[in-house]
Design a protein around this motif. Sequence first.
Motif, PDB file in Angstrom:
ATOM      1  N   GLU A 128       0.826  -1.207   0.000  1.00 48.03           N
ATOM      2  CA  GLU A 128       0.000   0.000   0.000  1.00 48.03           C
ATOM      3  C   GLU A 128       0.861   1.259   0.000  1.00 48.03           C
ATOM      4  O   GLU A 128       0.531   2.255  -0.667  1.00 48.03           O
ATOM      5  CB  GLU A 128      -0.924  -0.011   1.212  1.00 48.03           C
ATOM      6  CG  GLU A 128      -2.027  -1.066   1.122  1.00 48.03           C
ATOM      7  CD  GLU A 128      -2.938  -1.058   2.337  1.00 48.03           C
ATOM      8  OE1 GLU A 128      -2.699  -0.240   3.260  1.00 48.03           O
ATOM      9  OE2 GLU A 128      -3.895  -1.856   2.373  1.00 48.03           O
ATOM     10  N   ALA A 129       1.964   1.234   0.732  1.00 46.02           N
ATOM     11  CA  ALA A 129       2.841   2.400   0.778  1.00 46.02           C
ATOM     12  C   ALA A 129       3.463   2.668  -0.579  1.00 46.02           C
ATOM     13  O   ALA A 129       3.529   3.819  -1.041  1.00 46.02           O
ATOM     14  CB  ALA A 129       3.931   2.188   1.829  1.00 46.02           C
ATOM     15  N   ALA A 130       3.925   1.608  -1.250  1.00 41.91           N
ATOM     16  CA  ALA A 130       4.532   1.784  -2.571  1.00 41.91           C
ATOM     17  C   ALA A 130       3.503   2.277  -3.579  1.00 41.91           C
ATOM     18  O   ALA A 130       3.776   3.191  -4.373  1.00 41.91           O
ATOM     19  CB  ALA A 130       5.152   0.470  -3.031  1.00 41.91           C
ATOM     20  N   ARG A 131       2.325   1.686  -3.548  1.00 38.85           N
ATOM     21  CA  ARG A 131       1.275   2.139  -4.461  1.00 38.85           C
ATOM     22  C   ARG A 131       0.903   3.594  -4.203  1.00 38.85           C
ATOM     23  O   ARG A 131       0.615   4.357  -5.142  1.00 38.85           O
ATOM     24  CB  ARG A 131       0.047   1.243  -4.317  1.00 38.85           C
ATOM     25  CG  ARG A 131       0.214  -0.132  -4.935  1.00 38.85           C
ATOM     26  CD  ARG A 131      -0.943  -1.053  -4.596  1.00 38.85           C
ATOM     27  NE  ARG A 131      -0.851  -2.324  -5.326  1.00 38.85           N
ATOM     28  CZ  ARG A 131      -1.602  -3.391  -5.054  1.00 38.85           C
ATOM     29  NH1 ARG A 131      -2.517  -3.335  -4.080  1.00 38.85           N
ATOM     30  NH2 ARG A 131      -1.465  -4.500  -5.764  1.00 38.85           N
ATOM     31  N   GLY A 132       0.938   3.972  -2.936  1.00 37.08           N
ATOM     32  CA  GLY A 132       0.630   5.351  -2.593  1.00 37.08           C
ATOM     33  C   GLY A 132       1.632   6.333  -3.166  1.00 37.08           C
ATOM     34  O   GLY A 132       1.318   7.523  -3.339  1.00 37.08           O
ATOM     35  N   GLN A 133       2.834   5.840  -3.468  1.00 38.61           N
ATOM     36  CA  GLN A 133       3.845   6.682  -4.095  1.00 38.61           C
ATOM     37  C   GLN A 133       3.885   6.479  -5.602  1.00 38.61           C
ATOM     38  O   GLN A 133       4.826   6.932  -6.267  1.00 38.61           O
ATOM     39  CB  GLN A 133       5.222   6.349  -3.496  1.00 38.61           C
ATOM     40  CG  GLN A 133       5.332   6.567  -1.995  1.00 38.61           C
ATOM     41  CD  GLN A 133       5.014   7.990  -1.598  1.00 38.61           C
ATOM     42  OE1 GLN A 133       5.512   8.939  -2.200  1.00 38.61           O
ATOM     43  NE2 GLN A 133       4.165   8.153  -0.584  1.00 38.61           N
ATOM     44  N   GLY A 134       2.892   5.760  -6.113  1.00 40.90           N
ATOM     45  CA  GLY A 134       2.817   5.547  -7.551  1.00 40.90           C
ATOM     46  C   GLY A 134       3.809   4.530  -8.075  1.00 40.90           C
ATOM     47  O   GLY A 134       4.199   4.596  -9.260  1.00 40.90           O
ATOM     48  N   ARG A 135       4.196   3.600  -7.235  1.00 43.14           N
ATOM     49  CA  ARG A 135       5.219   2.624  -7.614  1.00 43.14           C
ATOM     50  C   ARG A 135       4.685   1.195  -7.609  1.00 43.14           C
ATOM     51  O   ARG A 135       3.836   0.841  -6.799  1.00 43.14           O
ATOM     52  CB  ARG A 135       6.402   2.696  -6.640  1.00 43.14           C
ATOM     53  CG  ARG A 135       7.128   4.017  -6.659  1.00 43.14           C
ATOM     54  CD  ARG A 135       7.961   4.180  -7.917  1.00 43.14           C
ATOM     55  NE  ARG A 135       8.625   5.493  -7.945  1.00 43.14           N
ATOM     56  CZ  ARG A 135       9.572   5.802  -8.840  1.00 43.14           C
ATOM     57  NH1 ARG A 135       9.946   4.928  -9.740  1.00 43.14           N
ATOM     58  NH2 ARG A 135      10.121   7.008  -8.808  1.00 43.14           N
ATOM     59  N   ARG A 136       5.224   0.390  -8.519  1.00 42.63           N
ATOM     60  CA  ARG A 136       4.984  -1.039  -8.488  1.00 42.63           C
ATOM     61  C   ARG A 136       5.875  -1.672  -7.419  1.00 42.63           C
ATOM     62  O   ARG A 136       6.770  -1.009  -6.869  1.00 42.63           O
ATOM     63  CB  ARG A 136       5.287  -1.653  -9.854  1.00 42.63           C
ATOM     64  CG  ARG A 136       4.453  -1.055 -10.995  1.00 42.63           C
ATOM     65  CD  ARG A 136       4.791  -1.705 -12.337  1.00 42.63           C
ATOM     66  NE  ARG A 136       6.214  -1.553 -12.641  1.00 42.63           N
ATOM     67  CZ  ARG A 136       6.932  -2.442 -13.346  1.00 42.63           C
ATOM     68  NH1 ARG A 136       6.352  -3.547 -13.808  1.00 42.63           N
ATOM     69  NH2 ARG A 136       8.207  -2.224 -13.603  1.00 42.63           N
ATOM     70  N   VAL A 137       5.644  -2.965  -7.132  1.00 41.48           N
ATOM     71  CA  VAL A 137       6.342  -3.603  -6.012  1.00 41.48           C
ATOM     72  C   VAL A 137       6.894  -4.968  -6.412  1.00 41.48           C
ATOM     73  O   VAL A 137       6.199  -5.779  -7.029  1.00 41.48           O
ATOM     74  CB  VAL A 137       5.403  -3.804  -4.802  1.00 41.48           C
ATOM     75  CG1 VAL A 137       6.201  -4.281  -3.593  1.00 41.48           C
ATOM     76  CG2 VAL A 137       4.644  -2.541  -4.484  1.00 41.48           C
ATOM     77  N   LEU A 138       8.140  -5.202  -6.037  1.00 40.78           N
ATOM     78  CA  LEU A 138       8.734  -6.540  -6.066  1.00 40.78           C
ATOM     79  C   LEU A 138       8.861  -6.999  -4.613  1.00 40.78           C
ATOM     80  O   LEU A 138       9.564  -6.363  -3.815  1.00 40.78           O
ATOM     81  CB  LEU A 138      10.112  -6.520  -6.719  1.00 40.78           C
ATOM     82  CG  LEU A 138      10.174  -6.689  -8.239  1.00 40.78           C
ATOM     83  CD1 LEU A 138      11.598  -6.430  -8.728  1.00 40.78           C
ATOM     84  CD2 LEU A 138       9.737  -8.098  -8.634  1.00 40.78           C
ATOM     85  N   LEU A 139       8.187  -8.084  -4.264  1.00 35.52           N
ATOM     86  CA  LEU A 139       8.239  -8.619  -2.897  1.00 35.52           C
ATOM     87  C   LEU A 139       9.215  -9.782  -2.829  1.00 35.52           C
ATOM     88  O   LEU A 139       9.027 -10.798  -3.516  1.00 35.52           O
ATOM     89  CB  LEU A 139       6.855  -9.102  -2.452  1.00 35.52           C
ATOM     90  CG  LEU A 139       5.838  -8.092  -1.935  1.00 35.52           C
ATOM     91  CD1 LEU A 139       4.522  -8.821  -1.625  1.00 35.52           C
ATOM     92  CD2 LEU A 139       6.350  -7.391  -0.688  1.00 35.52           C
ATOM     93  N   GLY A 140      10.265  -9.654  -2.025  1.00 38.44           N
ATOM     94  CA  GLY A 140      11.165 -10.770  -1.785  1.00 38.44           C
ATOM     95  C   GLY A 140      10.565 -11.680  -0.721  1.00 38.44           C
ATOM     96  O   GLY A 140      10.361 -11.258   0.413  1.00 38.44           O
ATOM     97  N   ARG A 141      10.268 -12.917  -1.084  1.00 42.11           N
ATOM     98  CA  ARG A 141       9.569 -13.811  -0.147  1.00 42.11           C
ATOM     99  C   ARG A 141      10.367 -13.979   1.144  1.00 42.11           C
ATOM    100  O   ARG A 141       9.833 -13.813   2.235  1.00 42.11           O
ATOM    101  CB  ARG A 141       9.334 -15.164  -0.799  1.00 42.11           C
ATOM    102  CG  ARG A 141       8.382 -15.131  -1.985  1.00 42.11           C
ATOM    103  CD  ARG A 141       8.021 -16.541  -2.424  1.00 42.11           C
ATOM    104  NE  ARG A 141       7.240 -16.532  -3.657  1.00 42.11           N
ATOM    105  CZ  ARG A 141       7.768 -16.638  -4.882  1.00 42.11           C
ATOM    106  NH1 ARG A 141       9.080 -16.785  -5.016  1.00 42.11           N
ATOM    107  NH2 ARG A 141       7.011 -16.611  -5.947  1.00 42.11           N
ATOM    108  N   GLY A 142      11.648 -14.329   1.043  1.00 42.20           N
ATOM    109  CA  GLY A 142      12.480 -14.518   2.226  1.00 42.20           C
ATOM    110  C   GLY A 142      11.939 -15.585   3.159  1.00 42.20           C
ATOM    111  O   GLY A 142      10.987 -16.314   2.842  1.00 42.20           O
TER     112      GLY A 142
END
Length: 407
Positions: A261-275
Amino acid sequence: MQVLLSTYGSRGDVGPMLALAVRLRGLGAEVRMCAPPDEEFARLLAGAGVPLVPLGPPMSTMARPSTADAASRRVSELAALYDTVLAAAEGCDALVATGLAHFASRSAAEKLGIVYRYATFCSYLLPTPHRAPPAQVLPGQRLPAGVTGNRALWELNAQSFNTVHGQALNDHRASVGLPPVTDVRAFLFTGNPWLAADPVLDPWEETGELGVVRTGAWILPDERPLPPEVAAFLEAGPPPVYVGFGSMRGLQDGTARAAVEAARGQGRRVLLGRGWAGLAPVDDRDDCLAVGEVNQQELFGRVAAVVHHGGAGTTTTAALAGAPQVVVPQAGDQTFWAARVAALGVGAAHDGPAPTAGSLSAALRTALDPATAARASTLAGAVRADGAEAAAKLLLETVAQESRIRS
């Protein structure tokens, strides 16, 4: 020349030791490594052709001690790894240890009479009058608020090591015919610890009291291509924000959602590292992709910012790539790295381990500011990547010198 490298820790410990192993082998040494038997680590060492001596249970199954008694029991378990390390070190000329392997490794080297060096990837536990120790580094052992003065605080820090670790360590040493130690911290870190961290990211001011040897960070170049789905995602739009917490487990519920949500709020896509925490997308929108273990050296150069836990390796890799950072520290030295990222102006330090969409949005605004990106790009040119080679040469010179003295 034969060298044993010994570590019991996460990827942040195994990776740098592998970098040292590769450099040592390139200089003609025979190298093997004691490390946890996690599949990830076994695959990593096999890929580099470094023999693995399995040490203890898988690191991914270990829980962090929450009390002083639990920490003492853990030390007994770690010291009991001595037999494995001792057998692996037979015939070796030197032993280098890091992570939690130091409890068993120094005793093994002492028993065999071989060169021993302890390496740390962050200076935050090394005593210095120039800054205070962490307020709490051992379970149940918090420094009293009423004590002032760095030297007095470090003395209390040493007493905490003795209180929590002393009995368990000395019980084991007695069982293998070794004398007791009276200063556990000094025994573990030695009088001349190797600081395998970049001097710009982790500056160390000489004290004249502790002979810290600066080698620079131990980095193994990663030539692997990015997985096709990751490459396609990167090419499908503007640089995304990478969010990953590496070997951290037990993250606050909702961390992945807050990050997305924070990244989208800045207009950015997201890569999630599962870890190890198993981060996963929160919905089926195509602006978020979950990835497994990838070449971060390549990836971080292609993202807008890196949101991470603040491990030494991740912080250094992001700095080398010129990526702005948001550090959300979870434990250990991660608060140190968060503070360094903020002090260098190459990102933001999140306040505490439990982010919300709002708190991460504020941090990302700082990281995504063009001025932050410019400073991160400048810093990338100052961070060195030759520490493992320097350490390998130093170790071989040390062994040769010790051999001349003995002969």
